[in-house]
Design a protein around this motif. Sequence first.
Motif, PDB file in Angstrom:
ATOM      1  N   VAL A  13       0.850  -1.190   0.000  1.00 58.44           N
ATOM      2  CA  VAL A  13       0.000   0.000   0.000  1.00 58.44           C
ATOM      3  C   VAL A  13       0.884   1.238   0.000  1.00 58.44           C
ATOM      4  CG1 VAL A  13      -1.739   1.344   1.253  1.00 58.44           C
ATOM      5  CG2 VAL A  13      -1.890  -1.155   1.198  1.00 58.44           C
ATOM      6  N   GLN A  14       0.594   2.156  -0.906  1.00 59.42           N
ATOM      7  CA  GLN A  14       1.313   3.422  -0.989  1.00 59.42           C
ATOM      8  C   GLN A  14       0.594   4.462  -0.132  1.00 59.42           C
ATOM      9  OE1 GLN A  14       2.156   4.881  -5.021  1.00 59.42           O
ATOM     10  NE2 GLN A  14       1.531   6.942  -4.375  1.00 59.42           N
ATOM     11  N   ILE A  15       1.267   4.945   0.893  1.00 64.34           N
ATOM     12  CA  ILE A  15       0.713   5.977   1.772  1.00 64.34           C
ATOM     13  C   ILE A  15       1.382   7.302   1.420  1.00 64.34           C
ATOM     14  CG2 ILE A  15       0.427   6.764   4.146  1.00 64.34           C
ATOM     15  CD1 ILE A  15      -1.137   4.318   3.767  1.00 64.34           C
ATOM     16  N   ASP A  16       0.635   8.187   0.801  1.00 61.53           N
ATOM     17  CA  ASP A  16       1.196   9.471   0.373  1.00 61.53           C
ATOM     18  C   ASP A  16       1.295  10.431   1.557  1.00 61.53           C
ATOM     19  OD1 ASP A  16       1.362   8.546  -2.175  1.00 61.53           O
ATOM     20  OD2 ASP A  16      -0.216   9.813  -3.016  1.00 61.53           O
ATOM     21  N   GLU A  17       2.501  10.884   1.820  1.00 61.27           N
ATOM     22  CA  GLU A  17       2.739  11.859   2.888  1.00 61.27           C
ATOM     23  C   GLU A  17       3.618  13.005   2.368  1.00 61.27           C
ATOM     24  OE1 GLU A  17       1.323  12.119   5.689  1.00 61.27           O
ATOM     25  OE2 GLU A  17       0.995  10.204   6.707  1.00 61.27           O
ATOM     26  N   PRO A  18       3.104  13.784   1.404  1.00 63.39           N
ATOM     27  CA  PRO A  18       3.908  14.887   0.870  1.00 63.39           C
ATOM     28  C   PRO A  18       4.224  15.965   1.903  1.00 63.39           C
ATOM     29  CG  PRO A  18       1.657  14.954   0.014  1.00 63.39           C
ATOM     30  CD  PRO A  18       1.826  13.638   0.692  1.00 63.39           C
ATOM     31  N   THR A  19       3.442  16.060   2.971  1.00 64.90           N
ATOM     32  CA  THR A  19       3.735  17.040   4.015  1.00 64.90           C
ATOM     33  C   THR A  19       5.089  16.775   4.663  1.00 64.90           C
ATOM     34  OG1 THR A  19       1.380  17.320   4.460  1.00 64.90           O
ATOM     35  CG2 THR A  19       2.871  18.052   6.165  1.00 64.90           C
ATOM     36  N   PHE A  20       5.603  15.559   4.548  1.00 67.00           N
ATOM     37  CA  PHE A  20       6.895  15.226   5.152  1.00 67.00           C
ATOM     38  C   PHE A  20       8.052  16.022   4.535  1.00 67.00           C
ATOM     39  CE2 PHE A  20       5.819  10.652   6.804  1.00 67.00           C
ATOM     40  CZ  PHE A  20       4.800  11.199   7.569  1.00 67.00           C
ATOM     41  N   VAL A  21       7.862  16.613   3.362  1.00 67.18           N
ATOM     42  CA  VAL A  21       8.941  17.404   2.757  1.00 67.18           C
ATOM     43  C   VAL A  21       8.894  18.865   3.208  1.00 67.18           C
ATOM     44  CG1 VAL A  21       8.899  15.911   0.727  1.00 67.18           C
ATOM     45  CG2 VAL A  21       7.729  18.131   0.634  1.00 67.18           C
ATOM     46  N   THR A  22       7.884  19.238   3.997  1.00 66.23           N
ATOM     47  CA  THR A  22       7.789  20.617   4.472  1.00 66.23           C
ATOM     48  C   THR A  22       8.581  20.766   5.769  1.00 66.23           C
ATOM     49  OG1 THR A  22       5.719  20.170   5.666  1.00 66.23           O
ATOM     50  CG2 THR A  22       5.534  20.897   3.377  1.00 66.23           C
ATOM     51  N   ASP A  23       8.578  21.971   6.319  1.00 69.10           N
ATOM     52  CA  ASP A  23       9.363  22.256   7.522  1.00 69.10           C
ATOM     53  C   ASP A  23       8.612  21.777   8.764  1.00 69.10           C
ATOM     54  OD1 ASP A  23      11.569  23.788   6.215  1.00 69.10           O
ATOM     55  OD2 ASP A  23       9.905  25.095   5.658  1.00 69.10           O
TER      56      ASP A  23
END
Length: 755
Positions: A200-210
């Motif tokens: 399962v792919q869990i998208d967590e693009p917020t992890f690249v923010t500060d």
Amino acid sequence: MSIKTSNLGYPRIGEQREWKRSLESFWKGSITEDELHTQMKEIRLNHLKKQMELGIDYIPINDFTYYDHVLDIATMFGIVPNRFQYSGGVVSLATYFAMARGGEAQACEMTKWFDTNYHYIVPELHDAKPTLVENKPLKAFKEAKEELNIIGKPVILGPFTFLSLSKGYKKSEFSNLLSQLIPLYSQVLSELKEAGAEVVQIDEPTFVTDLSADDWNLIKQVYTQLANATDINLIIQTYFESVDQYLELISLPVKGIGLDFVYGKEKNLNSLLTYGFPQEKILGVGIIDGRNIWKSDLNKASKLLERINEIVPYSRQLIQPSSSLLHVPVTLKYEEALDPLVKEALAYCDEKLKELTLLKEIILDRSQFEDKLKEHQTGIYELSESAWRSEKKLNELKTNRITHFSKRAELQQKKWKLPLLPTTTIGSFPQSTEVRQTRLKWRKGELSNENYEQHIREYMKKWIKIQEDLELDVFVHGEFERNDMVEFFGEKLSGFAFSKNGWVQSYGSRCVKPPIIFGNVEFTEPMTVKEVVYAQSLTDKPVKGMLTGPVTILNWSFARNDISNKEISFQIAEALLKEVQALEEANITMIQVDEPALREGLPLKKEKQADYLQWSIEAFRRCTSDIDDLTQIHTHMCYSEFNEIIDAIDAMDADVISIETSRSHGEMIEAFEKTTYTKGIGLGVYDIHSPRIPSVSEMSSIIERALKVLPAERFWVNPDCGLKTRSEEETIAALKKMVDAAKKARENITISSQS
């Protein structure tokens, strides 16, 4: 040796925008709900078949949506605002679309998906009690398995990112809300595991923010709980940038980590080489650009993979796009009209998936595929060596207006004699079927230039009369000659190419066809003067010249990737300055240079934001400074997250700025409660993205609240955005109420001043 390919997400719209047509047919009542479901299923399965045929090893499922993937998560968990009168259970399609588009109740806020031109529906958690009402990933997984025998890779927006993108709660409540979501995610994952899902792919693009240390402690708790609740293989997928807290990320108890090696390449690669990578984990290598349409240099890509192989062997790599391919068009196969030199350097979604397959083949046996690689690389090389990309020297341009705003405002008011709270619109008027058909006939050569121009003049004349009848104070010509606010200008500037079918989703069923900036940008001849001068000849009221700003043209195009965005924006600004000066010479001295996309291009990393804002503001000022004091410069910006860039907006030194705020008016007002803004400003008083027409009292309340923190003598009354997507009836009705609301506010100010 083995290596696998993986896709992160496929465009929803279909090769010929079938998805858009189905949705809009349903909204118009032309097809039933059952027919809509049937058509959507056909589109969805076709996407899966194609990826299977292209040889993708891990095919994403649940990336398809009827409107927006964030809205899907909200409704999956029964997170529906009270105003939609939801009583529990599976959220109906009517409620789903009402949340997105409005109706009897105001639609949910819509804003930009990170720094892209995609818009998501913002979940509202006011007093929400999340519960799993429908396992949408499970339905998608079973469908792919039963219909096509595909064991798909479910894609789910991660809990931390989902909550971070939501509104309607205090920061102190974040941890508690997150703890409420974890059992729901655990149930979704457990049911997927039981159904046979392997990864399962869990998208967590917020992890690249500060993120803070406290944030990462929460993240660790979340994924520890998920790991304890289910033993399914999770791959946390990040994209759009690098991850600063690399060690914290790779320590999470999951099977794999996906990193962006295109837009976050330098820092992600450095982290990988410095700190290594866990031996038990899979690394998703985002190596094909998921956001732009240029071919990937597969020689460079294969060398990068070789370097990564020293840390993470190929057997534990997934080669994949840098992000979902939602952001690029579907296929190049319909682009017969593109110049071959440009086309051979391009890769849309399907071509990018072919690049993944070719890259895999090169890694496994380079000698066998050398000719295929050489053919692929030729298009990249030939465009880079063409005259279109020869070195261009930028001219020195003024970046400051000589006279201070306060003096300019005084001079401009003496000239225009506008009433208190002047009313205007943002630019475009409804692009009716008749308008679009007229333009199509002209493009096909079925209508002469003279006849086409006469039709455009008739539309302008009609809407100048409508504006007179509505008693607006500042008019626009309506932009009936324009298909798109960026494409129109790109067609008249050198350095741009235009696709036939390069559509991408912007929001809902709204699709755009971004121009392709392939070479140096140059001004050739006036682009807007003729139409605006004609419109001005029909009225004594001022008619604004309407231009799209340099940063928006850049951000809403597929830009060349061989020079910096700063340099491209300065080339565009130099061309636009010539257009501004041509309008001035024609006595059009109220000119709007729109920058709706300035905020969306703001880098996700705070350390990069100051530089972006500096050159973006300079680009705007390069095309608006070398003008007369009496020329009033307007600009327009879309969407609501402006609080942190108020100072930059002020630095643009526009005489009047209008900002979209109707879906999130309170947040914008709060920004002005903390910051003094002295220039002309209009906060949109109604939402043009919804067919709902608000009452005079609703608009009046927005004006009244704004005037508590903004000076009345600087405040303008306008809609949120352009009106091209609305019907004539909706537009006239809404503008009439807007004018009435402005008149009411003027009366209240007069009464207040006399008492």
